[in-house]
Structures are given as C-alpha cells and as structure tokens.
Design a protein around this motif. Structure first.
Motif, PDB file in Angstrom:
ATOM      1  N   MET A 163      56.107  27.589 -40.972  1.00  0.00           N
ATOM      2  CA  MET A 163      55.269  28.478 -41.777  1.00  0.00           C
ATOM      3  C   MET A 163      54.199  29.076 -40.879  1.00  0.00           C
ATOM      4  SD  MET A 163      53.378  27.410 -45.341  1.00  0.00           S
ATOM      5  CE  MET A 163      53.102  28.620 -46.633  1.00  0.00           C
ATOM      6  N   ALA A 164      53.885  30.357 -41.079  1.00  0.00           N
ATOM      7  CA  ALA A 164      52.891  31.006 -40.229  1.00  0.00           C
ATOM      8  C   ALA A 164      52.272  32.180 -40.959  1.00  0.00           C
ATOM      9  CB  ALA A 164      53.530  31.482 -38.922  1.00  0.00           C
ATOM     10  N   ARG A 165      51.129  32.601 -40.456  1.00  0.00           N
ATOM     11  CA  ARG A 165      50.513  33.823 -40.962  1.00  0.00           C
ATOM     12  C   ARG A 165      49.826  34.560 -39.833  1.00  0.00           C
ATOM     13  NH1 ARG A 165      45.109  34.627 -41.451  1.00  0.00           N
ATOM     14  NH2 ARG A 165      43.655  32.917 -41.824  1.00  0.00           N
ATOM     15  N   PRO A 166      49.662  35.880 -39.986  1.00  0.00           N
ATOM     16  CA  PRO A 166      48.939  36.665 -38.980  1.00  0.00           C
ATOM     17  C   PRO A 166      47.446  36.638 -39.254  1.00  0.00           C
ATOM     18  CG  PRO A 166      49.714  38.117 -40.685  1.00  0.00           C
ATOM     19  CD  PRO A 166      50.172  36.726 -41.073  1.00  0.00           C
ATOM     20  N   ALA A 167      46.677  37.248 -38.381  1.00  0.00           N
ATOM     21  CA  ALA A 167      45.277  37.524 -38.685  1.00  0.00           C
ATOM     22  C   ALA A 167      45.240  38.610 -39.758  1.00  0.00           C
ATOM     23  CB  ALA A 167      44.545  37.993 -37.434  1.00  0.00           C
ATOM     24  N   LEU A 168      44.282  38.506 -40.676  1.00  0.00           N
ATOM     25  CA  LEU A 168      44.136  39.489 -41.746  1.00  0.00           C
ATOM     26  C   LEU A 168      42.780  40.164 -41.626  1.00  0.00           C
ATOM     27  CD1 LEU A 168      45.668  37.448 -44.710  1.00  0.00           C
ATOM     28  CD2 LEU A 168      46.766  39.247 -43.375  1.00  0.00           C
ATOM     29  N   VAL A 169      42.761  41.464 -41.917  1.00  0.00           N
ATOM     30  CA  VAL A 169      41.524  42.237 -41.821  1.00  0.00           C
ATOM     31  C   VAL A 169      41.323  43.024 -43.103  1.00  0.00           C
ATOM     32  CG1 VAL A 169      41.695  42.421 -39.314  1.00  0.00           C
ATOM     33  CG2 VAL A 169      42.645  44.245 -40.742  1.00  0.00           C
ATOM     34  N   PHE A 170      40.081  43.368 -43.379  1.00  0.00           N
ATOM     35  CA  PHE A 170      39.762  44.247 -44.504  1.00  0.00           C
ATOM     36  C   PHE A 170      40.215  45.677 -44.168  1.00  0.00           C
ATOM     37  CE2 PHE A 170      36.631  40.828 -45.151  1.00  0.00           C
ATOM     38  CZ  PHE A 170      36.827  40.567 -46.510  1.00  0.00           C
TER      39      PHE A 170
END
Length: 263
Positions: free
Chosen positions: A122-129
């Motif tokens: 399981m993984a996720r990227p960096a998230l930005v507004f």
C-alpha cells in the motif's frame, strides 16, 4: 502491468467529472480501468456520469476503459469501493476521492515504484492543495489525543501529539514507511486488497481508511512516496459540521476496539 482505479461519488458531479478526466488524461503508461461508483446521489450525479460516458466527456484513451456503476442506496465510502472488488483483475488498484486531480502519470509512477518494492502492499503520493501548498495528513496509527486536538485545536498543550501523528519527527522528503495511508489517494496491490476483503463496511464514513491500512499491513508494508504528487481539495467535512464529526467519533471507537486503544 494492468491498473484499475475507483472514485466513489456522492453528489458533486462536476468535481467527480474533473477528477476522472485528469485520471484518464495522465494515466498513459499502463492499461487502466476506471470505475465511477455513484452512492445513490440525490442530485443525480450518477445519471450525469452515465450521460458523460455516452457523450464522450469521459472518453477512454487507448488501453483504457471507463465503467459507471449507480447504486440504489448510499452504503458509505467503503461499501462503494467494495462494489467493484469482485471485478478487479489489475495488478495495482487506486482508491481515489472525487476531489483528487492529477497533473502527471502518478498512477503509473506509483505502480512502477511498488513493483520495484515487493514488500510494499500500500502506498500514497504527496498531496497538495490546489494552490500548491503541501498537505499534512496522518501517517501514524490513530490515537485519541491527536484526534481530539484536530477537532479542538484550542487544546494547544496536545499539539505535540498531533505533530507525532503527522510524523513531523521524520524526513518526509524521501520514501518512508507509514502506519496510516489516507483513503483520499491510496495505491494497493490488488491481490492483497482482495485477500483482506477490501474495506470493512461497518464503517459508514471516516476511519475506514485507517482500518484498511492496518488490514493491509498484516500482509506487508505501507509507504509514503513523496516524489510523486497529486492535488487534493480536502473538504474536511468532519471539521465543519456535527453529523460527520459524530460518525468519525463512533468509527474511532470501532477502530480502537478492533486494533487496540492508543492514548
């Protein structure tokens, strides 16, 4: 390598359409099936998405397929995502919110990275507004004090517990093992997602992503992979009104009873 992605929609057709269009536009390196599951939206979002598919507004590119499913009742976030679980034949599956937008082939990037790290499930990227500011999202397991602080930030003497929840003590500019992978944008190994049974449907809304992370972590590791990014509008309904806050509180108690209490 085959990819699949699912966006669960409850009202907000315009936002969901934009999210789906960016997924189709930027995901080019690997074949993709994109599922749009409408959770019986009162505003007719499901029917609008079906019309968008027929009209070509949701035009699939080469190697792509778009599937719209309209539920007859709102079973919640996890139930909506689980609806497509029996159909998945991908190598990697992506759980996406309708307030996500891509600006690069982040799905293929994450899938390729996970393929090179077989112990990661399981993984996720960096998230930005939308304005580019980085988002600080939970990365450690749920605990009571940071959850309370996030609802009541006036309790400044508990801010340090929220900092720990966000893993501010770690270098988050490089891939880092985490304990909480947000449901707004998660990549999972499809075979593992199927093996753990997908989401626990007893969580109607909120904390189900924390629960899924713990289920996935019984089979491997979860990672933040910050060199890849996506835009997340992050509406934070639980922080603005009573009913979502009560849902979140009840689900947190369910989570603690299942995975153990953390103060």
């Amino acid at each position: 390598m085959k990819l699949s992605a699912c966006i669960v929609v409850y009202n907000g057709y315009d936002e969901a359409l934009k999210a789906a269009q960016t997924v189709l536009r930027f995901t080019r390196r690997h074949p993709l099936t994109l599922y749009l599951v409408d959770n019986a939206s009162p505003d007719g979002s499901g029917q609008k998405l079906e019309a968008a598919l027929r009209s070509g507004l949701l035009a699939a590119g080469e190697g792509q397929q778009v599937v719209v499913r309209c539920r007859t009742e709102n079973g919640g976030f996890g139930t909506g995502h689980n609806m497509v679980l029996p159909e998945l034949d991908s190598d990697y599956h992506f759980i996406l919110n309708p307030d996500i937008q891509l600006t690069a082939d982040t799905l293929s990037d994450l899938a390729d990275w996970m393929d090179q790290h077989p112990d990661v499930v399981m993984a996720r990227p960096a998230l930005v507004f939308p304005d580019g500011r980085p988002q600080q999202l939970p990365l450690r397991r749920c605990a009571l004090r940071p959850m309370v602080y996030r609802q009541l930030p006036a309790l400044r003497f508990w801010a340090k517990y929220n900092d720990a929840y966000l893993m501010k003590d770690k270098d988050l500019t490089r891939p880092t093992e985490i304990e909480f992978c947000t449901g707004s944008f998660s990549a999972v190994r499809t075979r593992t997602f199927r093996a753990v049974g997908g989401f626990d449907e007893k969580y109607f809304m909120y904390v189900e992503d924390a629960d899924l992370t713990q289920k996935m972590r019984t089979q491997g590791k979860a990672y933040l992979v910050p060199q890849f990014t996506a835009i997340h509008a992050w509406h934070r309904a639980a922080h603005r009104s009573l009913k979502p806050a009560l849902w979140q509180t009840g689900n947190l108690l369910r989570y603690f009873s299942k995975w153990g209490f953390r103060w």
